[in-house]
Write a protein that holds these residues in place. Structure first.
Motif, PDB file in Angstrom:
ATOM      1  N   GLN A  52      -1.075  -1.121   9.204  1.00  0.00           N
ATOM      2  CA  GLN A  52      -0.192  -1.247   8.031  1.00  0.00           C
ATOM      3  C   GLN A  52      -0.952  -0.928   6.742  1.00  0.00           C
ATOM      4  O   GLN A  52      -0.401  -0.355   5.809  1.00  0.00           O
ATOM      5  CB  GLN A  52       0.402  -2.663   7.977  1.00  0.00           C
ATOM      6  N   ILE A  53      -2.232  -1.299   6.712  1.00  0.00           N
ATOM      7  CA  ILE A  53      -3.066  -1.036   5.538  1.00  0.00           C
ATOM      8  C   ILE A  53      -3.272   0.466   5.340  1.00  0.00           C
ATOM      9  O   ILE A  53      -3.454   0.941   4.220  1.00  0.00           O
ATOM     10  CB  ILE A  53      -4.425  -1.765   5.697  1.00  0.00           C
TER      11      ILE A  53
ATOM     12  N   ASN B   3       3.182  -6.413  -1.648  1.00  0.00           N
ATOM     13  CA  ASN B   3       3.319  -6.162  -0.211  1.00  0.00           C
ATOM     14  C   ASN B   3       1.982  -5.970   0.485  1.00  0.00           C
ATOM     15  O   ASN B   3       1.905  -5.326   1.530  1.00  0.00           O
ATOM     16  CB  ASN B   3       4.213  -4.946   0.035  1.00  0.00           C
ATOM     17  N   GLY B   4       0.920  -6.481  -0.084  1.00  0.00           N
ATOM     18  CA  GLY B   4      -0.372  -6.420   0.598  1.00  0.00           C
ATOM     19  C   GLY B   4      -1.246  -5.275   0.136  1.00  0.00           C
ATOM     20  O   GLY B   4      -1.089  -4.744  -0.967  1.00  0.00           O
ATOM     21  N   ILE B   5      -2.126  -4.908   1.035  1.00  0.00           N
ATOM     22  CA  ILE B   5      -3.202  -3.973   0.682  1.00  0.00           C
ATOM     23  C   ILE B   5      -3.009  -2.623   1.347  1.00  0.00           C
ATOM     24  O   ILE B   5      -2.493  -2.524   2.466  1.00  0.00           O
ATOM     25  CB  ILE B   5      -4.559  -4.623   1.062  1.00  0.00           C
TER      26      ILE B   5
ATOM     27  N   TYR C  73     -11.359  -4.611   7.735  1.00  0.00           N
ATOM     28  CA  TYR C  73     -10.295  -5.605   7.662  1.00  0.00           C
ATOM     29  C   TYR C  73     -10.537  -6.443   6.406  1.00  0.00           C
ATOM     30  O   TYR C  73     -11.649  -6.937   6.209  1.00  0.00           O
ATOM     31  CB  TYR C  73     -10.285  -6.486   8.905  1.00  0.00           C
TER      32      TYR C  73
ATOM     33  N   SER D 249      -3.651  -2.939  -4.224  1.00  0.00           N
ATOM     34  CA  SER D 249      -3.159  -4.271  -3.884  1.00  0.00           C
ATOM     35  C   SER D 249      -1.891  -4.543  -4.676  1.00  0.00           C
ATOM     36  O   SER D 249      -1.800  -4.205  -5.860  1.00  0.00           O
ATOM     37  CB  SER D 249      -4.224  -5.315  -4.215  1.00  0.00           C
TER      38      SER D 249
ATOM     39  N   LYS E  17      -7.303 -10.486  -5.890  1.00  0.00           N
ATOM     40  CA  LYS E  17      -6.369 -11.620  -6.005  1.00  0.00           C
ATOM     41  C   LYS E  17      -6.470 -12.268  -7.388  1.00  0.00           C
ATOM     42  O   LYS E  17      -5.466 -12.637  -7.989  1.00  0.00           O
ATOM     43  CB  LYS E  17      -6.669 -12.661  -4.909  1.00  0.00           C
TER      44      LYS E  17
ATOM     45  N   GLN F 298       5.469  -0.156  -3.614  1.00  0.00           N
ATOM     46  CA  GLN F 298       4.202   0.044  -2.919  1.00  0.00           C
ATOM     47  C   GLN F 298       4.162   1.357  -2.127  1.00  0.00           C
ATOM     48  O   GLN F 298       3.147   2.039  -2.084  1.00  0.00           O
ATOM     49  CB  GLN F 298       3.932  -1.138  -1.973  1.00  0.00           C
TER      50      GLN F 298
ATOM     51  N   ARG G 168      -4.578  -8.236  14.159  1.00  0.00           N
ATOM     52  CA  ARG G 168      -5.382  -7.587  13.115  1.00  0.00           C
ATOM     53  C   ARG G 168      -5.363  -6.064  13.226  1.00  0.00           C
ATOM     54  O   ARG G 168      -5.425  -5.372  12.214  1.00  0.00           O
ATOM     55  CB  ARG G 168      -6.827  -8.109  13.155  1.00  0.00           C
TER      56      ARG G 168
ATOM     57  N   GLU H 132      -2.251  -5.103  11.549  1.00  0.00           N
ATOM     58  CA  GLU H 132      -2.452  -5.225  10.095  1.00  0.00           C
ATOM     59  C   GLU H 132      -3.248  -4.031   9.554  1.00  0.00           C
ATOM     60  O   GLU H 132      -2.928  -3.496   8.490  1.00  0.00           O
ATOM     61  CB  GLU H 132      -3.199  -6.519   9.773  1.00  0.00           C
TER      62      GLU H 132
END
Lengths: 299, 299
Positions: A295-296, B213-215, A221, B210, B188, B252, A289, A292
Motif C-alpha cells: 500500500q505504501i 491516509n498513511g505513508i 517498513y 505522509s 507525525k 493522497q 506488513r 502495508e
C-alpha cells in the motif's frame, strides 16, 4: 526446499541511547536462520564455545532449526559489543572477540550437502567459500558481507562473487567495494564481478534490487521507534532466503516479493533487542506488513 | 488552473568535482516556475537586479511564464556560490549575497491574487506569508523551506505552517524542525504543526509522503551520473505544484502521482548544470520516466 545457513553465532552486548543489554544471542547466522525458519526448514552451520547458553540452543530447536551442523568447540563463543548513536543509524563496534571462530573449519555432513537455497551469511569470505564448495550445486546461492571483509579479504570476496546468484550488502559497503559513490553506477560495476542479482540494503531508506530486468526499489517498513537495529540486515537476508526456497525459479518478480518479505521480517527485528521480537513473529503478522508495504508503494 | 510561484531568483556559481560554472540562472523560483510551466500556466513573483541578463528573461518568456510580478530593482541580483563534495550529496555554500532581496516587499497585482495552486518556494517565511496573505484563499498552498529559516525564522515558519496544505522539506530539515531523528516520528510531529500533507525529499533515496491516509514512498529516478543536483528540490516542488494545478481535488492518490511527476522532472534537472537540461524536457520524456518509476516500484 531447505535453506542451509552458514555465518556467525555470537554473544552480543548492545548499548543504545536508551538501554543496554549484554550476552544476547547474536551473529549473522542466528538472525538469518531464525528469519529463514519462518518460511522453510533450516540447517545451521556454525560454531559456538562451551560457554554458549543452553537456552539459545533451545531457541533454535523450538524454531525447528537442524543443529547437526553446529559445532561446540572448546573455548569462548564469538563475542561482539556495539553502541548506537542517538540517530540509531551510526553504530560503533566497541569490542570483537573471535573466540572459537578463529579455528573454525566447517566440514559438512552428507545431509547438509544438498539444499534449495544456500545462504552464506556475513562471515569471512574464505569460510563462505569453504562451505559453498561442499554443497552440491545449490539452485540459489545468496551471500552477504561487511566492510571488514572488503578491507581485509577482497581477493577471496571477489572469488566468491563469481559463484553467487544474489549478493546482498549495504550502501556504504557497495560504495567501498566498487570504489564508486553513485549507487546506480556502483550496482552496474558489481554485476560485472559476477552476481546476477544485487540487493543493496539502505536501512531506513529501504532496499534496492538490480538484475537483468532493471531496478526495483522497496521502502523500509515505517517504524516510529527503532529499539535495536542489530541483526536487521541478517534477518532481511534470512527471510529473503527462506522466501526464495519456496519458489521454483529465481527471477526478478519473485525477488521483488522476497524483498518485501525480507523488509517486513527485518522490521520486527528492529522492534526488540536482539531476537526478542523476531521469535514471537507469526506468518499472519508478516503478511499484514507485506500488504502495508504494498500500500505504501501503490500508485 | 494557474500556478503562482514566489521564491528566489539568483545568479548561481557552482563547483562540482568535475566542472565549474558561473552566473547560471538559479534560485528556488526559477527552477520551480520552469518545472511548473511543463504542466500549467505560471505566474512568477520575485525580484532581480539591474545586472540580471536579458537572456534569462527570455528563457522565462519562452516557457510562457507570466513575468508581470517580476520586479527589477536597482542593485544586484541575489547571488549564490556553492561547491559539491565528491559524493554529490554534501554541498557547501561558499558565498551568499542577498542583493535586491534585502529590500523586497512583494505587492501582488489584481491578476496575481487568484490562482489554483500557490507555491511558496524556498525563501524567508515572512516573504512567503506576505505573498500568501495577498492571495484569495487558493485551493492548494504548497511551501518549501530550508535549514537557514528553521534556524533564523522559526516563529514565522510555524505561523506559515498553519496555513499550508502541502509542506515540502528534506530529511535533515524535518529532523531539525521537529528535533526528532526518526523520520516517521518526525513526520507525525510536523502534521501537528499544521500541514495536512508532508513531503520529505530524501535526495537519491526518493521522497516520502505522509497524509491522513498513511505513508507513500517513491524512489528517486535511478541516475548513474548526477552532473549538478542544484535546484532539484525546487524543481520537484514546481512539478508537484504544476501537476496539482490540473486536478480538481487534493487527495493522497493525486499527491502520489504528483510525486512521481516531481521525481521524474527533478531527475532531468540533475543531468545538466543549472536549468540547461530542464528547459529541453518534453512531456513525452517526462511520461517515459514516470512509467519507468512505476515499473521500479511494481511488485
Amino acid at each position: 526446499m531447505s535453506v542451509l545457513v552458514v555465518g556467525s553465532i555470537a554473544l552480543d552486548s548492545i548499548r543504545t541511547p536508551w538501554a543496554q543489554r549484554s550476552k544476547l544471542l547474536g551473529g549473522s547466522a542466528s538472525y538469518a536462520s531464525v528469519a529463514a525458519s519462518l518460511f522453510a526448514p533450516v540447517k545451521l552451520v556454525g560454531v559456538v564455545g562451551t560457554d554458549f547458553p543452553a537456552r539459545f540452543i533451545n531457541l533454535f530447536k523450538r524454531r525447528g532449526i537442524d543443529l547437526s551442523g553446529l559445532s561446540v568447540a572448546p573455548g569462548k563463543t564469538f563475542a561482539w559489543e556495539g553502541e548506537y548513536e542517538e540517530n540509531m543509524n551510526r553504530r560503533h563496534t566497541l569490542r570483537t572477540e573471535l573466540g572459537v571462530f578463529e579455528g573454525f573449519s566447517p566440514v559438512l555432513s552428507e545431509n547438509h550437502r544438498t539444499c534449495r537455497v544456500c545462504l552464506l551469511a556475513n562471515i569471512s569470505p574464505s569460510l563462505q567459500l569453504q562451505v559453498l564448495e561442499q554443497v552440491e550445486s545449490p539452485p540459489v546461492v545468496i551471500a552477504d558481507t561487511m566492510d571488514l571483509w572488503i578491507n581485509t579479504a577482497r581477493k577471496e570476496l571477489l572469488r566468491l562473487l563469481k559463484r553467487v546468484h544474489v549478493f546482498i550488502l549495504n550502501d556504504s559497503e557497495i560504495q567501498q567495494l566498487t570504489e564508486t559513490h553513485n549507487l546506480i553506477a556502483a550496482v552496474k560495476r558489481l554485476h560485472r564481478l559476477g552476481p546476477r542479482f544485487v540487493i543493496v540494503k539502505k536501512g531506513e531508506h529501504g532496499a534496492l534490487l538490480s538484475g537483468p530486468n532493471g531496478i526495483f526499489v522497496a521502502p523500509a517498513y515505517p517504524l516510529a521507534k527503532v529499539l535495536d537495529p542489530t541483526g536487521a540486515g541478517d534477518t532481511f537476508a534470512g527471510a529473503v532466503a527462506g522466501y526464495l526456497s519456496q519458489i521454483s525459479r529465481l527471477n526478478q518478480g519473485e525477488l521483488r516479493k522476497a524483498i518485501l518479505y525480507g523488509t517486513a521480517v527485518a522490521s520486527f527485528c528492529c522492534e526488540g533487542f536482539g531476537l526478542s521480537k523476531l521469535v514471537r513473529v507469526t506468518p499472519q503478522k508478516i503478511e499484514r506488513r507485506v500488504i502495508e508495504l504494498q500500500q505504501i508503494m501503490w500508485v
